[in-house]
Design a protein around this motif. Structure first.
Motif, mmCIF file in Angstrom:
data_model
loop_
_atom_site.group_PDB
_atom_site.id
_atom_site.type_symbol
_atom_site.label_atom_id
_atom_site.label_comp_id
_atom_site.label_asym_id
_atom_site.label_seq_id
_atom_site.Cartn_x
_atom_site.Cartn_y
_atom_site.Cartn_z
ATOM 1 N N ARG A 125 1.088 -1.660 0.207
ATOM 2 C CA ARG A 125 -0.017 0.406 -0.403
ATOM 3 C C ARG A 125 0.463 1.044 -0.137
ATOM 4 O O ARG A 125 1.180 1.869 1.361
ATOM 5 C CB ARG A 125 -0.882 -0.201 1.790
ATOM 6 C CG ARG A 125 -2.263 -1.136 1.855
ATOM 7 C CD ARG A 125 -2.746 -0.983 2.210
ATOM 8 N NE ARG A 125 -3.442 0.594 2.897
ATOM 9 C CZ ARG A 125 -4.531 0.248 3.066
ATOM 10 N NH1 ARG A 125 -5.311 -0.095 2.990
ATOM 11 N NH2 ARG A 125 -5.210 1.130 3.905
ATOM 12 N N LYS A 132 -8.178 9.610 1.080
ATOM 13 C CA LYS A 132 -8.783 9.144 2.310
ATOM 14 C C LYS A 132 -9.860 9.001 2.170
ATOM 15 O O LYS A 132 -10.581 10.167 2.200
ATOM 16 C CB LYS A 132 -8.674 9.116 4.021
ATOM 17 C CG LYS A 132 -7.150 8.279 4.224
ATOM 18 C CD LYS A 132 -6.400 7.601 3.434
ATOM 19 C CE LYS A 132 -7.442 6.172 4.371
ATOM 20 N NZ LYS A 132 -6.943 4.479 3.871
ATOM 21 N N ASP A 292 -15.123 -0.030 1.095
ATOM 22 C CA ASP A 292 -16.245 -0.240 0.996
ATOM 23 C C ASP A 292 -17.280 0.639 1.597
ATOM 24 O O ASP A 292 -18.185 0.213 1.084
ATOM 25 C CB ASP A 292 -15.804 -0.503 2.978
ATOM 26 C CG ASP A 292 -16.638 -1.545 3.418
ATOM 27 O OD1 ASP A 292 -17.738 -2.494 2.572
ATOM 28 O OD2 ASP A 292 -17.619 -1.195 4.517
ATOM 29 N N LYS A 315 -13.329 -4.392 -1.801
ATOM 30 C CA LYS A 315 -14.169 -4.263 0.301
ATOM 31 C C LYS A 315 -15.005 -4.626 0.406
ATOM 32 O O LYS A 315 -15.655 -4.658 -0.012
ATOM 33 C CB LYS A 315 -13.442 -2.942 1.113
ATOM 34 C CG LYS A 315 -11.723 -2.616 0.789
ATOM 35 C CD LYS A 315 -10.851 -2.595 1.301
ATOM 36 C CE LYS A 315 -9.900 -2.289 1.933
ATOM 37 N NZ LYS A 315 -9.646 -1.845 3.854
ATOM 38 N N ARG A 346 -13.411 -7.952 5.338
ATOM 39 C CA ARG A 346 -13.387 -7.033 6.396
ATOM 40 C C ARG A 346 -14.437 -6.787 7.657
ATOM 41 O O ARG A 346 -14.716 -5.361 7.246
ATOM 42 C CB ARG A 346 -12.433 -6.126 6.156
ATOM 43 C CG ARG A 346 -13.076 -4.687 5.278
ATOM 44 C CD ARG A 346 -14.002 -4.213 5.535
ATOM 45 N NE ARG A 346 -13.337 -2.889 5.539
ATOM 46 C CZ ARG A 346 -14.408 -2.136 6.528
ATOM 47 N NH1 ARG A 346 -15.431 -2.938 7.034
ATOM 48 N NH2 ARG A 346 -14.073 -1.422 6.582
ATOM 49 N N HIS A 378 -9.821 -3.650 9.059
ATOM 50 C CA HIS A 378 -10.532 -2.795 9.410
ATOM 51 C C HIS A 378 -12.245 -3.093 9.915
ATOM 52 O O HIS A 378 -12.869 -1.696 10.496
ATOM 53 C CB HIS A 378 -11.051 -1.970 7.865
ATOM 54 C CG HIS A 378 -10.362 -0.846 7.954
ATOM 55 N ND1 HIS A 378 -9.067 -1.771 7.423
ATOM 56 C CD2 HIS A 378 -10.283 0.059 7.589
ATOM 57 C CE1 HIS A 378 -8.126 -0.756 6.639
ATOM 58 N NE2 HIS A 378 -8.426 0.130 6.826
#
Ligand code: PEP
Ligand code: MN
Length: 471
Positions: A125, A132, A292, A315, A346, A378
């Motif tokens: 990553r 973000k 997500d 995700k 996750r 997460h």
């Protein structure tokens, strides 16, 4: 929720005049979550125009090589290790943090190869993880409501820098390119040369049983490497260097768009998307994923992702429905290319047992063959009574162990793990052999977003996964 109006239709056509390459704009007609509002539109257009004229950071050849390795992971013949910061900062584009991360990913991968007897694919990553998604557009700082930090690609963490500055888009490109340039240089200059002994400092492991177990693994690895060197097994040069690919969340679509180019396919590659010898490649990273928060079936992100040749991640959090998951796969991978999609689950340690099985069965029934990767970070975040965001090593390992178990029960396999980690000695997650307690978190808590495993915790997690032989 944001809307597409920011870039469509007016901005889109202005953009087209500025940027001759931009003609793949279907995503702009869809609703876009986490949309960015650029107050200075001229500056934003200038930045995107500049980006579209800069050379690719990665090439189709590398992208397709990774996709073909991920096909192996989807078929159970390789294991994917992906890791790095939650929010990569421009200031991490420096000698020490990059080296520390390369070394950590290399050591973890050796441990996982030992444990799984499979090749390990490494993806950082890194070199672009600058954006973000945020749950709220603003936050309270010192009693004042200010815009949230959205990652170095858009604004700065310093409260005085929270306005979106479009020049940061171009700055992101250069930090990404510089980071990858240094990674490439280091890899070809021997940082990953397995002829050199590696430093496996296990001094922090106080538990005698664990210390013995980990030392045994290290001595097995060292012994195997010595044996290979002695018999001259390295005829292909594979001990001299390794591959390390780059990845980030594909969040700021105008940035991703500007680095998406129609390029010639590598020789021998048969695209399932186009048959004119060329395809759309996102050249900002080898692998990008949909978060997500931005994976809505009818959203701009899914629309953008379905058009590119790169391997992609999605995700998968606890709100994902079984049929929604299959519908998503049908959209982004209509030809059911094996290994094209990595599902990054996750759920959290308490939900993984009930959610993963039905997801595995739904995907199996659909005929899609994916890489199942566990992100044990997460779904396991909580705040201490003092309000510090943290994760416990035990919860992280617990979600991983459960994922391994559920895959076995469903005649499936875990194809990889996705971690937030750093090579630095931070104190952001509790637990592990150093015994970090909640009271210790403030000692060296430096993350600008989610808490990361430090070098020792990350390596220990690799030991535990390898020892459970489930990788
Ligand atoms: C992340 O990977 O940092 C992230 C924001 O994850 P998710 O989309 O799974 O919440
Ligand atoms: Mn994160």
């Amino acid at each position: 929720m944001g809307s597409a109006t920011e870039w469509s239709p007016d901005c889109a056509s202005a953009l087209k005049q500025h940027i001759h390459l931009l003609n793949y704009l279907a995503w702009q007609s869809k609703p876009i979550k986490q949309v960015v509002t650029y107050e200075d539109k001229e500056a934003a257009l200038a930045a995107l125009s500049k980006l579209s004229s800069l050379p690719p950071i990665v090439t189709p050849h590398e992208i397709i090589k990774l996709k073909s390795s991920l096909r192996d992971a989807a078929l159970g013949k390789a294991f994917l290790l992906q890791g790095g910061d939650c929010a990569e900062l421009f200031s991490y584009c420096a000698d020490d943090p990059i080296n520390a991360k390369i070394k950590l990913l290399l050591q973890m991968s050796l441990v996982l190869i030992w444990g799984s007897n499979k090749p390990v694919i490494r993806i950082g990553r890194m070199a672009g993880q600058y954006a973000k998604p945020r749950s709220s557009p603003t936050e309270m700082v010192d009693g004042k409501e200010i815009p949230s930090f959205r990652g170095d690609i858009l604004n700065g963490f310093d409260p005085a820098q929270r306005h979106v500055d479009p020049e940061r888009l171009v700055t992101a490109y250069f930090h990404s390119a510089t980071t990858l340039n240094y990674i490439r240089g280091q890899l070809t200059s021997g940082i990953a040369d397995l002829h050199n002994p590696l430093d496996w400092d296990l001094g922090h492991v106080q538990d005698e049983g664990l210390q013995k177990k980990y030392s045994q693994i290290v001595s097995n690895i060292s012994e195997s490497l010595r044996f290979m060197r002695t018999i001259g097994a390295d005829t292909s040069g594979q001990l001299q260097t390794v591959d390390l690919y780059t990845s980030h969340e594909g969040l700021v679509l105008e940035y991703e768009q500007s680095l998406t180019r129609k390029l010639k396919h590598p020789a021998g590659y048969q695209s399932s998307l186009s048959d004119d010898g060329k395809g759309w490649y996102n050249t900002s990273a080898h692998f990008i994923w949909i978060g997500d928060r931005t994976r809505q079936i009818d959203g701009g992100h899914v629309e953008y992702f379905r058009g590119i040749e790169n391997p992609i991640g999605i995700k998968v959090g606890p709100s994902m429905k079984n049929d929604e998951l299959v519908e998503l796969l049908d959209i982004v991978n209509p030809n059911k290319e094996v290994g094209k999609v990595t599902l990054i689950t996750r759920y959290g340690k308490d939900k993984v047992e009930s959610m993963l099985g039905p997801h595995i069965e739904a995907v199996k029934k659909s005929g899609h063959v994916v890489v199942w990767q566990c992100d044990p970070m997460h779904g396991n975040t909580h705040s201490t009574p003092e309000g510090i965001k943290t994760r416990s090593f035990n919860s992280i390992f617990s979600e991983l162990s459960s994922a391994l178990k559920v895959h076995k029960e469903h005649d499936s396999f875990l194809g990889g793990m996705h971690l937030e980690l750093t090579g630095d000695a931070v104190t952001e997650c509790t637990g592990g052999s150093e015994g970090i307690e909640e009271e210790d978190l403030s000692l060296n808590y430096t993350t600008y977003c989610d808490p990361r495993l430090n070098e020792k915790q990350a390596l220990e997690l690799a030991f535990l996964v390898a020892a459970s032989k489930g990788a």
